[in-house]
Every structure is written in C-alpha cells, then in structure tokens.
Design an enzyme around this catalytic site. Structure first.
Site, PDB file in Angstrom:
ATOM      1  N   CYS A 120       0.815  -1.225   0.000  1.00  0.00           N
ATOM      2  CA  CYS A 120       0.000   0.000   0.000  1.00  0.00           C
ATOM      3  C   CYS A 120       0.847   1.274   0.000  1.00  0.00           C
ATOM      4  O   CYS A 120       0.314   2.367  -0.189  1.00  0.00           O
ATOM      5  CB  CYS A 120      -0.964  -0.001   1.181  1.00  0.00           C
ATOM      6  SG  CYS A 120      -2.147  -1.352   1.067  1.00  0.00           S
ATOM      7  N   HIS A 261      -3.029   7.099   3.315  1.00  0.00           N
ATOM      8  CA  HIS A 261      -3.484   5.832   2.731  1.00  0.00           C
ATOM      9  C   HIS A 261      -4.850   5.476   3.304  1.00  0.00           C
ATOM     10  O   HIS A 261      -5.054   5.454   4.522  1.00  0.00           O
ATOM     11  CB  HIS A 261      -2.468   4.731   3.033  1.00  0.00           C
ATOM     12  CG  HIS A 261      -2.979   3.374   2.697  1.00  0.00           C
ATOM     13  ND1 HIS A 261      -3.520   3.076   1.466  1.00  0.00           N
ATOM     14  CD2 HIS A 261      -3.055   2.230   3.425  1.00  0.00           C
ATOM     15  CE1 HIS A 261      -3.904   1.815   1.445  1.00  0.00           C
ATOM     16  NE2 HIS A 261      -3.627   1.282   2.634  1.00  0.00           N
ATOM     17  N   ASN A 291     -10.234   0.175   0.693  1.00  0.00           N
ATOM     18  CA  ASN A 291      -8.780   0.240   0.609  1.00  0.00           C
ATOM     19  C   ASN A 291      -8.364  -0.309  -0.759  1.00  0.00           C
ATOM     20  O   ASN A 291      -8.509  -1.496  -1.013  1.00  0.00           O
ATOM     21  CB  ASN A 291      -8.181  -0.588   1.756  1.00  0.00           C
ATOM     22  CG  ASN A 291      -6.658  -0.578   1.756  1.00  0.00           C
ATOM     23  OD1 ASN A 291      -6.027  -0.186   0.783  1.00  0.00           O
ATOM     24  ND2 ASN A 291      -6.083  -1.042   2.858  1.00  0.00           N
TER      25      ASN A 291
HETATM   26  O1  UT7 Z   1      -3.504  -1.514   3.672  1.00  0.00           O
HETATM   27  C1  UT7 Z   1      -2.675  -1.924   4.732  1.00  0.00           C
HETATM   28  C2  UT7 Z   1      -3.123  -1.289   5.956  1.00  0.00           C
HETATM   29  N1  UT7 Z   1      -4.286  -1.959   6.472  1.00  0.00           N
HETATM   30  C3  UT7 Z   1      -4.803  -1.555   7.576  1.00  0.00           C
HETATM   31  O2  UT7 Z   1      -4.316  -0.582   8.086  1.00  0.00           O
HETATM   32  C4  UT7 Z   1      -5.923  -2.311   8.213  1.00  0.00           C
HETATM   33  C5  UT7 Z   1      -5.705  -2.242   9.698  1.00  0.00           C
HETATM   34  N2  UT7 Z   1      -6.670  -2.956  10.528  1.00  0.00           N
HETATM   35  C6  UT7 Z   1      -7.980  -2.587  10.622  1.00  0.00           C
HETATM   36  O3  UT7 Z   1      -8.442  -1.718   9.922  1.00  0.00           O
HETATM   37  C7  UT7 Z   1      -8.799  -3.248  11.679  1.00  0.00           C
HETATM   38  O4  UT7 Z   1      -7.968  -3.952  12.561  1.00  0.00           O
HETATM   39  C8  UT7 Z   1      -9.873  -4.231  11.120  1.00  0.00           C
HETATM   40  C9  UT7 Z   1     -10.951  -3.434  10.405  1.00  0.00           C
HETATM   41  C10 UT7 Z   1      -9.230  -5.224  10.172  1.00  0.00           C
HETATM   42  C11 UT7 Z   1     -10.533  -4.953  12.276  1.00  0.00           C
HETATM   43  O5  UT7 Z   1     -11.115  -4.004  13.202  1.00  0.00           O
HETATM   44  P1  UT7 Z   1     -10.853  -4.163  14.760  1.00  0.00           P
HETATM   45  O6  UT7 Z   1     -11.626  -3.094  15.403  1.00  0.00           O
HETATM   46  O7  UT7 Z   1      -9.366  -4.171  14.953  1.00  0.00           O
HETATM   47  O8  UT7 Z   1     -11.523  -5.533  15.066  1.00  0.00           O
HETATM   48  P2  UT7 Z   1     -10.864  -6.840  15.690  1.00  0.00           P
HETATM   49  O9  UT7 Z   1      -9.885  -7.455  14.748  1.00  0.00           O
HETATM   50  O10 UT7 Z   1     -10.391  -6.528  17.081  1.00  0.00           O
HETATM   51  O11 UT7 Z   1     -12.099  -7.784  15.824  1.00  0.00           O
HETATM   52  C12 UT7 Z   1     -13.144  -7.513  16.752  1.00  0.00           C
HETATM   53  C13 UT7 Z   1     -14.193  -8.575  16.585  1.00  0.00           C
HETATM   54  C14 UT7 Z   1     -13.604  -9.984  16.571  1.00  0.00           C
HETATM   55  O12 UT7 Z   1     -14.511 -10.839  17.253  1.00  0.00           O
HETATM   56  P3  UT7 Z   1     -14.218 -11.267  18.780  1.00  0.00           P
HETATM   57  O13 UT7 Z   1     -12.896 -11.978  18.746  1.00  0.00           O
HETATM   58  O14 UT7 Z   1     -14.178  -9.984  19.553  1.00  0.00           O
HETATM   59  O15 UT7 Z   1     -15.379 -12.149  19.104  1.00  0.00           O
HETATM   60  C15 UT7 Z   1     -13.602 -10.351  15.105  1.00  0.00           C
HETATM   61  O16 UT7 Z   1     -13.702 -11.734  14.875  1.00  0.00           O
HETATM   62  O17 UT7 Z   1     -14.851  -8.414  15.334  1.00  0.00           O
HETATM   63  C16 UT7 Z   1     -14.833  -9.644  14.622  1.00  0.00           C
HETATM   64  N3  UT7 Z   1     -14.805  -9.337  13.197  1.00  0.00           N
HETATM   65  C17 UT7 Z   1     -15.927  -9.056  12.510  1.00  0.00           C
HETATM   66  N4  UT7 Z   1     -17.215  -8.980  12.889  1.00  0.00           N
HETATM   67  C18 UT7 Z   1     -18.131  -8.656  11.958  1.00  0.00           C
HETATM   68  C19 UT7 Z   1     -13.750  -9.258  12.351  1.00  0.00           C
HETATM   69  N5  UT7 Z   1     -14.159  -8.927  11.120  1.00  0.00           N
HETATM   70  C20 UT7 Z   1     -15.513  -8.806  11.198  1.00  0.00           C
HETATM   71  C21 UT7 Z   1     -16.520  -8.469  10.252  1.00  0.00           C
HETATM   72  N6  UT7 Z   1     -17.797  -8.403  10.689  1.00  0.00           N
HETATM   73  N7  UT7 Z   1     -16.231  -8.203   8.964  1.00  0.00           N
END
Ligand code: UT7
Length: 352
Positions: A120, A261, A291
């Site tokens: 990215c 980004h 993204n």
């Molecule tokens: O291009 C390169 C740069 N990329 C980035 O910068 C992306 C960086 N990361 C992010 O944007 C975020 O970490 C995500 C959007 C990928 C995830 O958001 P988060 O607030 O960090 O969520 P999380 O990974 O802590 O997950 C929270 C919960 C989890 O469930 P439990 O373990 O709390 O029960 C996940 O399994 O949300 C769950 N989860 C979802 N739920 C509904 C993960 N993806 C989804 C989804 N829908 N699509």
C-alpha cells in the site's frame, strides 16, 4: 530515509496531471452482509467504508491502469511520457512486470517501464523513484500509476479482509521543472521494517514456498494481522508525516489537505489527531471505494481534485503505510491543473 535533493540547478519533478479509474461493479456493505457473517453497522463503525468496487471476471490490473494512465496523460496535456512506473502487488502475471504492457497499450512503446512493489506504500515509493529519475535527468516525463485488483488475492469468504479492500487505479504525470514551483515533489520520508513481514503477506506463491497441490487455501490468499497492522499504521504514518513536515518546514496548521493511505477511517482520524491536523482536512475517499492498495492515494487525489477541494497552491501532505512493512510521506503544493480529470464516478457518470 529522508529527502531527495533537487537536481542540477534546482531541477525537480513537478506534478502536472492526475487521473483515476474504477471498475463498474459496486459491492455494498449490504451485499457483503448477505453472504458473510458481518453487518453494515459493523463495517461502517469499524472502518468507515460503505462501498468498494470489484473488477469484472478477466479484468486485470493493467486494464484499470491503462484507463487511469490515459486520463492522467490527457489531463497533463497529452504529451507522451518517457517513463512508466506501475506500483502494484497484483501484477497481471508474476513475470514479466505489468508496466511495459501498460506503456505499450498507451502507445508508449520504447519508454522505460517497470513495477514498484511496496504494497500500500507503492505509490509513495513510486513517487520518490519518479522524483529521483527526473531530478537526475534520466526522465523528462514520468507516468506513475498505482493500481491493484485486490479481489484477485483476497479470499471472498474472509470477512476481515473482504470488507476492507476494493479494486482501482490512480495515476499522476510528473514533468521536469524546478523545485520552487507549485506541484514540485521534493520532501520525502521513506522507511521499512522487514522484521514484521508476517503482519501482511501471501504465504505461498513466491520462491520461498511455491504453490503446489498441497498448499493450504489460506496460504494462497492475502492475510493480515488486523490489530497489529492498525497500530503500526497509526504510529508509522504519524512519525513519517512528522518527519516530512519538519523537512518541508511546515507546521501542522499549514497543512490544507492530509491525504493518507485510505485503510480505515479510524486510522485516518488517529493520524490526523497525532499530527495536530484537523480531521476535516483529511481525505476520506475510502467511504466509496475501500482500501484500494497502491491506488488509494492517487485515487484520493483525483477525487479531491475533481470535486474542487484541491485548489492551486494548497499544501498537501501525503502519507502511506503497507506490507513489508513499508511507510512513506511526501509534501507538495498543489499545482494549477485543468479543472477535472474525468474519472468515472459512482453512479456511472463520466465527468468529461
Ligand atoms: O492496507 C494496509 C493497511 N491496512 C490496515 O491498516 C488495516 C488495519 N486494521 C484494521 O483496519 C482493523 O484492525 C480491522 C478493520 C481489520 C478490524 O477491526 P478491529 O476493530 O481491529 O476488530 P478486531 O480485529 O479486534 O475484531 C473484533 C471482533 C472480533 O470478534 P471477537 O474476537 O471480539 O469475538 C472479530 O472476529 O470483530 C470480529 N470481526 C468481525 N465482525 C463482523 C472481524 N471482522 C468482522 C466483520 N464483521 N467483517
């Protein structure tokens, strides 16, 4: 690494055209919620994304790149480029690079052409490469395209990544000019940390682990440790942007537009807050397109330019982060460009 000094007699690369292209198909949060275990509310509140675009079957990175490149060249007055760079991690083929094909399809056979691979951050690495080639007198006019078809590497059943990524291409044209004119790109900060390589990767398919019939499905697709990447993205983009502000001699208040980004709206806000740049000055093109990898910064620039938000002389701070890990930033004053670049926008209306 900071700074690319102007070449002989202040020679520098000057941005003189911008363009973008998105595939037709819109993938909404509602569509994803219907087939994955997710909801519009979760996606919107956690990422800020509402829609993204998906390439049609058979539509490749070069197809999007050619359209974006054509629009940027036209916006820059139609003169041919002697150098074509394509920043991508989704090349049409593993071998050869995509840039020579894009150059040929744009009628630029004979131009120097190669791909830049920095995930990215690819557009910013490409911008610094183009700036160096022009400052050194190797190139007079460079077409730089950031293009990715993430739908070709993301598992459509992976709810974490399928909601984030979209396909698209954005492009800029850089001409030889002088370091003191609007549009000159010159203050850069670039960096990497390969020790965190596994935070963002496709495990199989390279020389380390070629794909065989025994390769697990997960190893063939794009994988990301979301939380870890989130923290790195905020920290690295903020520090890199601060280094660039210092190199440019700008205070946070001087920044008219922060084009970071487009990974996640919460990340954009954290970077803006960390820099002391008001959130309202932050580009947020991701709402419509998600993204788009290496395309995200040039597409956001094209969108802001087409909407009239980027006015001549505006101080623009670019910052990016991606797999590698890699990061980078650049400061420039927006040049006086032709009014609109004619990217096909949501709803299918072509502005040209
Ligand atoms: O291009 C390169 C740069 N990329 C980035 O910068 C992306 C960086 N990361 C992010 O944007 C975020 O970490 C995500 C959007 C990928 C995830 O958001 P988060 O607030 O960090 O969520 P999380 O990974 O802590 O997950 C929270 C919960 C989890 O469930 P439990 O373990 O709390 O029960 C996940 O399994 O949300 C769950 N989860 C979802 N739920 C509904 C993960 N993806 C989804 C989804 N829908 N699509």
């Amino acid at each position: 690494m900071s700074g690319i000094p102007p070449g002989p007699a202040g020679r520098a690369a000057v941005l003189c055209g911008v363009g973008g292209h998105l595939p037709e198909r819109v993938v909404s949060n509602a569509e994803l919620s219907a087939r994955l275990e997710t909801t519009d509310e979760w996606i919107t509140t956690r990422t800020g994304i509402r829609n993204r675009r998906a390439a049609a079957p058979g539509e490749a990175t070069s197809d999007l790149a050619v359209e974006a490149g054509r629009r940027a060249l036209r916006a820059a007055g139609g003169e041919p480029a002697d150098t074509v760079l394509v920043a991508t991690v989704t090349p049409d083929r593993r071998c050869p690079a995509t840039a020579p094909l894009v150059a040929a399809r744009l009628g630029l056979t004979g131009a120097a052409a190669f791909d830049v691979s920095a995930v990215c951050t690819g557009f910013l690495y490409g911008l610094a490469t183009a700036a160096g080639l022009i400052a050194a007198g190797v190139s007079e006019r460079t077409l730089l395209i950031g293009a990715d078809v993430y739908s070709s590497i993301v598992d459509p059943n992976d709810r974490t990544n399928a909601i984030l990524f979209g396909d698209g291409a954005g492009a800029v044209v850089l001409r030889a000019g002088s370091a003191d004119e609007p549009g000159a790109v010159g203050h850069f900060d670039l960096g990497s940390d390969g020790g965190a390589e596994e935070a963002i990767l496709i495990a199989a398919g390279g020389s380390r682990s070629p794909v065989t019939e025994h390769t697990p499905r997960a190893d063939r697709h794009f994988a990301m440790r979301g939380k870890e990447v989130y923290r790195h993205a905020v920290t690295r983009m903020t520090a890199s942007a601060q280094a660039t502000l210092a190199a440019a001699g700008w205070r946070p208040d001087d920044v008219d537009h922060l084009v970071a980004h487009q990974a996640n709206l919460r990340i954009l806000h954290s970077v803006a807050d960390g820099l002391g740049v008001g959130r309202e000055r932050c580009a947020r093109h991701l709402t419509d397109v998600g993204n788009t990898g290496a395309a995200s910064i040039p597409l956001a620039l094209d969108d802001a330019h087409a909407s009239g938000a980027l006015t001549p002389g505006a101080r623009v701070l670019l910052t990016g982060f991606g797999g590698g890990l890699t990061w980078g930033s650049c400061a420039l004053r927006w040049p006086d460009l032709s009014p609109a670049t004619g990217r096909r926008r949501a709803g299918g209306k072509d502005r040209r």
